[in-house]
Motif scaffolding. Structure first.
Motif, short mmCIF file in Angstrom:
data_model
loop_
_atom_site.label_atom_id
_atom_site.label_comp_id
_atom_site.label_asym_id
_atom_site.label_seq_id
_atom_site.Cartn_x
_atom_site.Cartn_y
_atom_site.Cartn_z
N GLU A 13 46.43 71.06 125.40
CA GLU A 13 47.25 71.86 124.44
C GLU A 13 48.72 71.82 124.99
O GLU A 13 49.45 72.24 123.96
CB GLU A 13 46.53 72.95 124.06
N LYS A 14 48.86 71.94 126.03
CA LYS A 14 50.15 72.67 126.45
C LYS A 14 51.11 71.42 127.23
O LYS A 14 50.36 70.69 127.97
CB LYS A 14 50.23 73.67 127.64
N VAL A 15 52.20 71.42 126.95
CA VAL A 15 53.25 70.11 127.66
C VAL A 15 53.32 70.61 129.20
O VAL A 15 54.05 71.65 129.41
CB VAL A 15 54.51 69.90 126.98
N GLU A 16 52.75 70.09 130.10
CA GLU A 16 52.75 70.17 131.35
C GLU A 16 53.18 68.58 131.99
O GLU A 16 52.25 67.76 131.58
CB GLU A 16 51.89 70.77 132.13
N SER A 17 53.79 68.84 133.08
CA SER A 17 54.36 67.52 133.81
C SER A 17 53.16 66.42 134.16
O SER A 17 52.96 65.35 134.30
CB SER A 17 55.18 67.65 134.85
#
Length: 238
Positions: A194-198
């Protein structure tokens, strides 16, 4: 991304005159694409307006501001009864849920300030790993939490150049942090979870960097961000 528009209703074709402010997105997938785009824009600004421009007979580009002095755009397959109109993003989002043509009502053209970038004339400089840009955004977010105030990140952080991209003939452009923040805030890079993480970004995912003499543009899979480059000629020999 790639004669007068015609809107198709469930019962058959119903021509829409060119002076009608009507948007029709018959494809459910394209409605979802536009709805997602507008949802992110409203999350950044609950009073967001969207400027829609017709491209040919079957494409519409939707532009919004991001709060980072950077514009964001997504182009969808749709039919628009006018060439160019600015309306409330929330009203368009609500209309998309019905699946029917949307009467855009009165325009809010005075609410849109500033010019849009040109549709062509951009030079492709290079393709940058999307993971690199998300990593830069993560570092910037850490600094913003450390040094930011009640009004958000300090302008010095937003204006800081965090990436230099060099293209053919040794042309280069500086990418400021505010453009990277805008790209990730609009969720234009595909990711797992759900979250933009590298670490959720595929190493093969790329973002294309383009520029004109006055505009910088980053093209990701789900949309583009653009910012006017100030002062002189932004494309300079390295």
């Amino acid at each position: 991304m790639p004669p007068s528009a015609t809107t198709w209703h469930c019962g058959g074709p119903d021509p829409v005159s060119s002076d009608q402010r009507v948007l029709h997105t018959p494809d459910p997938a394209e409605r979802e694409n536009l709805a997602t785009f507008l949802t992110h824009a409203i999350r950044l600004d609950p009073a967001a307006v969207v400027r829609m421009r017709r491209r040919g007979s079957s494409l519409v580009s939707a532009w919004v501001t991001t709060g980072f002095e950077t514009l964001a755009v997504r182009t969808v397959t749709a039919e628009l009864g006018v060439d160019d109109v600015t309306v409330g993003a929330d009203s368009v989002l609500a209309g998309l849920g019905t699946g029917h043509p949307i009467d855009l009502g009165y325009s809010l053209d005075s609410a849109w300030r500033g010019a849009l970038p040109p549709t062509d004339g951009f030079t492709h400089l290079d393709d940058v790993p999307a993971r690199t840009l998300v990593e830069l955004a993560e570092r910037g977010a850490d600094l913003a939490r450390e040094h930011g105030g009640p009004h958000g990140p300090p302008p010095s952080l937003l204006d800081q150049s965090v990436l230099t991209v060099t293209g053919a003939e040794d042309l280069e452009v500086q990418v400021p942090m505010r453009v990277v923040f805008a790209l990730t805030a609009m969720d234009f890079i595909p990711h797992a979870g759900e979250k933009v993480e590298s670490h959720r970004i595929q190493p093969s995912e790329l973002v294309r960097v383009r520029a004109t003499r006055t505009w910088l543009r980053l093209d990701a899979r789900y949309g583009s961000v653009a910012r006017r480059l100030g002062g002189g000629i932004p494309l300079t020999p390295s």
